[in-house]
Write an enzyme that holds these catalytic residues in place. Structure first.
Site, PDB file in Angstrom:
ATOM      1  N   ASP A 190      96.490  30.929   5.326  1.00  0.00           N
ATOM      2  CA  ASP A 190      95.240  31.097   6.845  1.00  0.00           C
ATOM      3  C   ASP A 190      96.196  30.999   7.311  1.00  0.00           C
ATOM      4  OD1 ASP A 190      93.098  31.491   4.871  1.00  0.00           O
ATOM      5  OD2 ASP A 190      92.763  28.958   5.516  1.00  0.00           O
ATOM      6  N   TYR A 199      99.313  31.469  -0.172  1.00  0.00           N
ATOM      7  CA  TYR A 199      98.088  31.991   0.127  1.00  0.00           C
ATOM      8  C   TYR A 199      97.934  31.353   1.262  1.00  0.00           C
ATOM      9  CZ  TYR A 199      93.140  34.305  -0.327  1.00  0.00           C
ATOM     10  OH  TYR A 199      92.004  33.667  -0.424  1.00  0.00           O
ATOM     11  N   GLU A 215      85.886  47.353   1.661  1.00  0.00           N
ATOM     12  CA  GLU A 215      86.703  46.409   1.714  1.00  0.00           C
ATOM     13  C   GLU A 215      87.068  46.941   0.069  1.00  0.00           C
ATOM     14  OE1 GLU A 215      87.884  42.648   3.407  1.00  0.00           O
ATOM     15  OE2 GLU A 215      89.038  41.910   1.860  1.00  0.00           O
ATOM     16  N   ARG A 256      88.652  27.084  -2.097  1.00  0.00           N
ATOM     17  CA  ARG A 256      88.941  27.158  -0.760  1.00  0.00           C
ATOM     18  C   ARG A 256      87.440  27.188   0.157  1.00  0.00           C
ATOM     19  NH1 ARG A 256      92.824  30.264   1.214  1.00  0.00           N
ATOM     20  NH2 ARG A 256      91.543  31.824   2.794  1.00  0.00           N
ATOM     21  N   ARG A 280      77.632  22.169  -0.248  1.00  0.00           N
ATOM     22  CA  ARG A 280      77.376  21.301   1.166  1.00  0.00           C
ATOM     23  C   ARG A 280      76.001  21.130   0.298  1.00  0.00           C
ATOM     24  NH1 ARG A 280      79.160  24.820   5.479  1.00  0.00           N
ATOM     25  NH2 ARG A 280      81.413  23.898   6.093  1.00  0.00           N
TER      26      ARG A 280
HETATM   27  N1  UDP Z   1      84.081  34.043  -2.982  1.00  0.00           N
HETATM   28  C1  UDP Z   1      83.442  34.357  -4.565  1.00  0.00           C
HETATM   29  N2  UDP Z   1      82.428  34.715  -3.464  1.00  0.00           N
HETATM   30  C2  UDP Z   1      82.135  34.721  -1.953  1.00  0.00           C
HETATM   31  C3  UDP Z   1      83.460  34.781  -1.904  1.00  0.00           C
HETATM   32  C4  UDP Z   1      84.300  33.618  -2.119  1.00  0.00           C
HETATM   33  O1  UDP Z   1      83.768  33.790  -5.147  1.00  0.00           O
HETATM   34  O2  UDP Z   1      81.228  35.882  -1.840  1.00  0.00           O
HETATM   35  C5  UDP Z   1      85.779  33.312  -3.822  1.00  0.00           C
HETATM   36  C6  UDP Z   1      86.083  34.577  -4.625  1.00  0.00           C
HETATM   37  O3  UDP Z   1      86.955  33.817  -6.191  1.00  0.00           O
HETATM   38  C7  UDP Z   1      87.505  34.383  -3.224  1.00  0.00           C
HETATM   39  C8  UDP Z   1      87.865  32.880  -2.939  1.00  0.00           C
HETATM   40  O4  UDP Z   1      86.311  32.061  -2.849  1.00  0.00           O
HETATM   41  O5  UDP Z   1      88.649  34.761  -3.980  1.00  0.00           O
HETATM   42  C9  UDP Z   1      87.964  32.954  -0.963  1.00  0.00           C
HETATM   43  O6  UDP Z   1      87.319  33.480  -0.522  1.00  0.00           O
HETATM   44  P1  UDP Z   1      88.135  33.578   1.477  1.00  0.00           P
HETATM   45  O7  UDP Z   1      86.517  34.218   1.650  1.00  0.00           O
HETATM   46  O8  UDP Z   1      88.006  32.422   1.253  1.00  0.00           O
HETATM   47  O9  UDP Z   1      88.923  34.464   0.814  1.00  0.00           O
HETATM   48  P2  UDP Z   1      89.692  35.834   1.763  1.00  0.00           P
HETATM   49  O10 UDP Z   1      88.842  35.404   3.413  1.00  0.00           O
HETATM   50  O11 UDP Z   1      90.946  34.825   2.392  1.00  0.00           O
HETATM   51  O12 UDP Z   1      89.831  36.652   0.675  1.00  0.00           O
END
Ligand code: UDP
Length: 374
Positions: free
Chosen positions: A358, A356, A308, A172, A176
């Protein structure tokens, strides 16, 4: 009671979009929700002039022109771009993984140096075909970033070792070799001015739609279903079938929200705590979704933050994230087979489909289903 065309269970994005499309085709809907408010988990509520994302941060982003045009029919979007900061034991890193992150982690300056560093760590780990989240993460960004910015965060969020999680979750996030802190690869991004609740209220604002809150479908399904020709169910698919094949697993989230008498707590909408020890995953400072200003452009003197906490979902709690691992995917298929036999019922949304999704994907799915059915 007059019979409607649709009973829509759940006043979140899927339900609201479906009801709106039905209305556009001259069909009537009764939209019910067991909560006392509309908008599902995108619900926002104003506190101290700030739109607070009560069920977690929602940043609208999409590549889908149809979805973007659609939501702009119900809200004006601001220019917010998500750029979370990762805090690893007091060290701050830019997200998503980009040249600022690589420079801070390794001191590399050019994209070629960053690419070489990642390639070296990938080679040392000896991963050719990533089979789980850990292997996928290391092969994308190397072991240092995996250890400091991914492992702790992911294991807190999902409550499972990274080796037992599907690789797609980490895909996800963009990686870059440019100096670009935009968390999403999306053509369009922003937050609805005035909050998501107002946007959903606008979707539901039609004489052919009636909304009834604090109404639980599962405790009176006979009576409620009789009110309509067809049902659109957006609750958990396993709950619909009384968990008769077993419970699907979900992650639940709890928010500790505080109003602080200061204008600026952390200087950013999202700070992720990526170590394993901090008990929460992230802190959201809601005012930065709207640049710290009220509708008149005045700076706000106070701030609202939410810590959270992630935990395994138990029956009776609100489910947030489906756990799309192999065991749950198998159980899902069994429930989908039951759902296919359920005449006159459409299952949709993150919980109804156990995906999952968005927000933009939920809206796209609701529009496609409405095209199909109507
Ligand atoms: N993730 C991570 N470190 C971070 C942010 C995200 O490892 O600082 C990984 C983690 O596995 C997470 C996934 O990226 O479950 C997807 O993150 P996203 O921010 O898309 O999750 P959401 O906002 O839906 O909770």
């Amino acid at each position: 009671m007059k019979k409607r065309d649709f009973l829509i269970v759940g006043a979140g994005l899927y339900g609201a979009v479906f009801a709106r499309e039905a209305a556009r085709h001259g069909k009537t809907s009764l939209v019910i929700d067991r909560r006392p408010h509309i908008a599902g988990n995108v619900y926002t509520e104003e506190i101290e002039g700030i739109q607070v994302h009560r069920y977690g941060a929602h940043i609208f982003h999409t590549n889908d022109q149809r979805v973007w045009d659609y939501v702009n029919g119900f809200a004006r979007f601001n220019r917010f771009t998500n750029s979370p900061v990762a805090n690893y034991r007091g060290e701050l890193y830019s997200l998503p993984f980009n040249m600022y992150t690589f420079n801070r982690m390794w001191g590399v300056v050019t994209p070629a140096e960053a690419a070489a560093k990642i390639a070296q760590q990938r080679a040392e780990a000896g991963i050719t075909e990533p089979k789980n989240l850990e292997e996928q993460a290391i092969s994308l960004v190397g072991t240092d970033i995996y250890e400091k910015l991914i492992k702790g965060y992911t294991e807190k969020q999902w409550g499972r070792p990274c080796r037992e999680l599907p690789a797609f979750i980490i895909r996800r996030l963009p990686v870059r070799l440019t100096f670009d802190n935009n968390y999403f690869n999306a053509l369009y991004q922003g937050i609805p001015v005035g909050g998501y609740t107002r946007m959903v209220a606008n979707m539901l604002d039609d004489p052919r739609i009636e909304v009834r809150l604090s109404t639980d479908y599962l405790s009176d399904r006979g009576g409620l279903s009789a009110a309509a020709e067809r049902v659109v169910y957006t609750g958990p698919i396993d709950a619909y079938f009384d968990y008769r094949l077993g419970c699907l697993q979900y992650r639940a989230v709890r928010f500790e929200t505080e109003v602080l008498d200061m204008p600026n707590f952390q200087g950013n909408a999202a700070v992720n705590y990526t170590d394993a020890e901090t008990p929460f995953t992230r802190i959201i400072e809601h005012k930065w979704f709207e640049f710290g200003r009220d509708a008149q452009g005045n700076e706000l003197p106070k701030t609202v933050i939410s810590r959270e906490y992630s935990s395994e979902w138990r029956r009776g709690e609100d489910p947030y994230y489906p756990v799309n691992d192999a065991a749950n995917s198998e159980l899902l298929q069994a429930y989908q087979a039951l759902a296919a036999q359920e005449r006159g019922v459409i299952f949709g949304g993150r919980l109804g489909e156990y995906r999952y999704y968005d927000m933009d994907q939920v809206i796209a799915r609701a529009l496609e289903k409405a095209d199909d059915v109507l």
